[in-house]
Write an enzyme that holds these catalytic residues in place. Structure first.
Site, short mmCIF file in Angstrom:
data_model
loop_
_atom_site.label_atom_id
_atom_site.label_comp_id
_atom_site.label_asym_id
_atom_site.label_seq_id
_atom_site.Cartn_x
_atom_site.Cartn_y
_atom_site.Cartn_z
N ASP A 36 0.82 -1.23 0.00
CA ASP A 36 0.00 0.00 0.00
C ASP A 36 0.85 1.27 0.00
O ASP A 36 0.70 2.14 0.87
CB ASP A 36 -0.93 0.02 1.23
CG ASP A 36 -1.66 -1.29 1.42
OD1 ASP A 36 -2.22 -1.80 0.43
OD2 ASP A 36 -1.69 -1.81 2.55
N GLU A 201 -11.51 -1.99 -2.59
CA GLU A 201 -10.90 -1.26 -1.48
C GLU A 201 -9.85 -0.30 -2.03
O GLU A 201 -9.61 -0.21 -3.23
CB GLU A 201 -10.27 -2.23 -0.49
CG GLU A 201 -9.21 -3.14 -1.09
CD GLU A 201 -8.77 -4.23 -0.13
OE1 GLU A 201 -9.34 -4.34 0.97
OE2 GLU A 201 -7.84 -4.98 -0.48
#
Length: 331
Positions: A36, A201
């Site tokens: 991420d 997401e």
């Protein structure tokens, strides 16, 4: 028969050309283990900074976007002041420059839990030891329609907007003002993408300088984790999708004209980056207007297809071209 062979050959050549047309990550980052990632540039220091999940938000720096990258420490080495499970294993950082300070949003949670929160920290330089933790911005509990993880901030025409959410009923957005940690509208807020049951997401809203549109990028599918013993069915792995809209609060539509909150077949959203060559399951993306190169840059994590199943994920960096009206990965 001859005609069929010729047509088949042409289709094969076209397919190979399309597959080969997706550039590999730019050089210099394929040994950097991250999840991420988020990127920014400090012009005073002449350094790029990449932040990633784990190690209380790991910090990597480089004098060039092509590396080499050096791990220089953590944003919050003493953990977050948010007192819930996971506050020493922080997730999904998002970095920006707001009101004279580098401002980083992060998530506190554990895998599969809705007992989650998004916090924020600020720094004058982004260097380790300079961060002030301001604590919780929003939170979620079991039974909410959203999960308060995967933050992203955009300062658009109506002020700061915080995008967040993972699985459950999708990706949402609330306003923040007057400060970077002041919730100004109730959760769950505006529904931007995904729906109940969709693996969507990591929402990231971005407006390139070259376009009148805002783009909502998100990760769709199953992300491989360290220690996994198998891979998802072909096509079900992580990939980066996008929708486009007139403002930062949506609605956002894929190229087929469908709102990316809709439950349709095929799933809504336009593909930006999927598995190709040795790049498997790319996602966890963030986008950045690079002041050095003058280009739009996407950073993400991916697994090397050649690695054993259950191995780590690495930093991917690519340029994006919006000239067609849609983001295209280019060299």
């Amino acid at each position: 028969m001859k005609c069929s062979i010729i047509i088949g050959s042409l289709l094969g050549l076209l397919t190979n050309k399309l597959v080969a047309a997706t550039p590999n990550p730019i050089a210099g980052s394929d040994t950097v283990v991250v999840r991420d990632p988020s990127i920014w540039y400090n012009s005073g220091l002449g350094k790029y900074f990449v932040f990633s999940t784990g190690s209380d938000i790991a910090i990597w720096t480089s004098s060039a976007i092509t590396g080499p990258w050096t791990n220089v420490g953590s944003v919050l080495p003493s953990c977050s002041i948010i007192n819930i499970a996971g506050n020493c294993n922080l997730w999904a950082p998002d970095i920006n420059f707001i009101d004279g300070l580098y401002t980083l949003y992060y998530a506190v949670s554990t895998i599969g839990s809705q007992n989650s929160a998004i916090g924020v920290a600020t720094s004058p330089s982004m260097m380790p030891g300079t961060w002030t933790d301001l604590g919780e911005v929003i939170s979620s509990v079991d039974g909410d329609v959203f999960n308060a993880i995967d933050p992203n901030i955009i300062d658009d025409t109506v002020g700061l907007q915080l995008t967040f959410g993972s699985y459950w009923n999708g990706i949402y957005q609330v306003g923040l003002w007057p400060g970077v940690n002041d919730q100004a509208s109730p959760t769950p807020g505006t529904h931007l993408a995904g729906y109940n049951g969709r693996r969507a997401e990591g929402g990231f809203v971005y407006k390139p300088a070259s376009q009148p549109y805002y783009y909502c990028f998100f990760s769709d599918g199953i992300t491989p984790l360290v220690g996994a013993t198998s891979r998802p069915a072909a096509g079900q792995e992580y990939k980066v999708l996008v929708g486009r809209g007139a403002d930062g609060q949506g609605p956002f539509y894929g190229e087929l004209g469908n709102d990316i909150t809709l439950d349709l077949d095929p799933p809504t959203g336009t593909l930006v980056l999927g598995s190709h060559d040795n790049v498997y399951a790319p996602g966890g993306q963030s986008i950045f207007a690079d002041p050095v190169t003058g280009r739009d840059v996407m950073v993400y994590h991916y697994v090397k297809l050649s690695d054993p199943i259950g191995g780590p994920s690495y930093l991917g960096i690519n340029y994006l071209d919006f000239s067609s009206g849609w983001p295209v990965v280019v060299s």
